[in-house]
Design an enzyme around this catalytic site. Structure first.
Site: not given
Ligand code: ARG
Length: 460
Positions: A326, A286, A318, A157, A323, A24, A278, A284, A291
């Site tokens: 994480k 964006n 345990y 709505h 493990q 780990s 773009s 464009k 997003e």
């Protein structure tokens, strides 16, 4: 098998593939500072109760400090042979101090050690997210004065509903993030409890002082049951939920602003430094950051799901499954932190397109509900008033005009109780001003709320 913490009972070396599969350290090395802090506190407690001499303790503390430096300067060698961060730190200590280093693990196990490390990490992570949330709230509050005169359509709505002041929108988000901060505070209380000294699962026959270690590490309490605390990841899951909720709120905001910044809405200009272009369509601009804030919510929700499934049905105490807690937790934290870090400057840098908004406010009969309430104040029953205003809206729609453009005769034809005063509640400005209820978009209420938020952030 020199590197291993076990070995006595084994007559075979660990298969290389098992080492690769079970390690780990590739992700829990991130807990190095917490691991070292926990070990220093543990060593100091051992000295206090006489399980280490003061000299041994001093040498351990000194060596742990050097190990921390080595890690921070990138000089430390990590290897999957040593499994996790706890084994790495301990092995480095033993390499330096020999038998003195071999005493550190007295009265503790990796099971309580990893739980402690994670609690310390969650505590700091909560504080970081809380600060970021406050930055975002400040960005929203910071816009309120300048945008006070802007009326926006409010939606239900996603259909035009009633007019609201722009700062009413901004403070709506502040409230959502305030609840998130409350959840974090709550989670912190349960996370800030010491598991150290639970040892493997049953506690220890050695005379350790768990309260002393807890105090040194800034924990508010000591967990009362060793079996419980060594199998408790509730605090980590709560934090993952809190992060998911923050991501949900961010995605609502991101979606709204993506819509508002389209040509179709035209309410908002996003700062260009926070947009991308773009590769094929030259015109464009964006809203990719928004997003992605919306999109990254998916993995934060997925991480919560992973954690919930991970601990499902695990017997006490345990289990190695833990493990796996994480990577999803770290990922949720990193993702939400990064989203918040971009959200604040985006909020501060965006500009409302006042003309486009104003030009559109006359459409959609946003004042219809206020008109209905005007009738109610004149004694018309709500259901009846609703029907009357519906018919008035019908008339306005048929002629393609606003309610305010209807002649008084038309109003009276539907409702003889009406007189010229009706024009005082029509139009979005008057509709907003007619509001009075607590929590509404009434300008004097919104003003008070802005002041309350400003007061809260003053001098901090
Ligand atoms: N690396 C483990 C974890 O993250 C901690 C070690 C406990 N290992 C064990 N065999 N008891 O949970």
């Amino acid at each position: 098998m020199t590197g291993k913490a076990w070995g006595g009972v084994f007559d075979q070396a660990t298969d290389r593939r098992v080492e690769e599969f079970t390690e780990s350290v590739s992700f829990d090395r991130r807990l190095y500072a917490q691991d070292i802090d926990g070990s220093i506190a543990h060593a100091q407690m051992l000295a206090k109760v006489g399980l280490l001499t003061d000299d041994e303790c001093a040498r351990i503390v000194q060596a742990l400090g050097e190990i921390r430096q080595e890690i921070e300067q990138g000089r430390f060698r990590f290897t999957s042979e040593l499994e996790d961060i706890h084994m790495h730190v301990e092995r480095a200590l033993i390499d330096r101090l020999g038998d003195v280093g071999r005493k550190l693990h007295t009265g503790r196990s990796r099971n309580d050690q990893v739980a402690t490390d994670l609690r310390l990490w969650v505590r700091t992570a909560i504080d970081t997210i809380d600060r970021r949330l406050e930055d975002l709230q400040r960005a929203f509050v910071g816009r309120c004065d300048a945008d006070f005169d802007v009326i926006l359509p409010g939606y239900t709505h996603l259909q035009r509903a009633q007019p609201v002041l722009a700062p009413h929108y901004w403070l709506a988000y502040c409230e959502k993030f305030e609840r998130d901060r409350g959840r974090l505070r709550d989670c912190r209380r349960r996370a800030n409890v010491s598991s150290l000294g639970a040892a493997a699962l049953a506690g220890t026959s050695l005379p350790i002082d768990r309260h002393d270690v807890a105090l040194r590490l800034g924990f508010d309490a000591v967990a009362a049951n060793s079996l419980d605390v060594s199998s408790d990841r509730d605090f980590a899951l709560e934090f993952a939920f809190d992060l998911a909720m923050i991501a949900e709120h961010l995605s609502t905001w991101a979606e709204e602003w993506i819509l508002w910044s389209t040509v179709e809405f035209g309410f908002l200009r996003l700062p260009q430094a926070f947009c991308t272009g773009s590769s094929i369509m030259p015109q464009k601009v964006n809203p990719d950051v928004l997003e992605l804030i919306r999109g990254k919510t998916a993995r934060v929700i997925g991480n919560l799901q992973s954690l919930l499934v991970l601990i499902k049905g695990l017997p006490l105490a345990y289990n190695r499954d833990f493990q796996e807690d994480k990577p999803p937790l770290f990922d949720s934290f990193d993702t939400v932190q990064a989203s918040l870090a971009l959200a604040a400057p985006l909020v501060a840098g965006a500009e409302l397109n006042r003309q486009a908004i104003a030009a559109r406010l006359d459409q959609g009969h946003l004042d219809a509900t206020t008109l209905m309430e005007h009738l109610i104040r004149r004694g018309v029953p709500q259901r009846t008033a609703h029907g009357i205003v519906g018919r008035l809206v019908r008339r306005a729609l048929d002629r393609g005009v606003r309610l305010a453009d209807l002649a008084i005769d038309e109003f009276r034809a539907e409702c003889p109780e009406l007189n010229h005063e009706v024009y005082q509640v029509l139009g979005v400005e008057q509709a907003v001003r007619a509001m009075q209820s607590y929590g509404s978009t009434a300008p004097d209420r919104v003003r008070k709320e802005i002041d309350r938020w400003k007061e809260r952030f003053k001098g901090r």
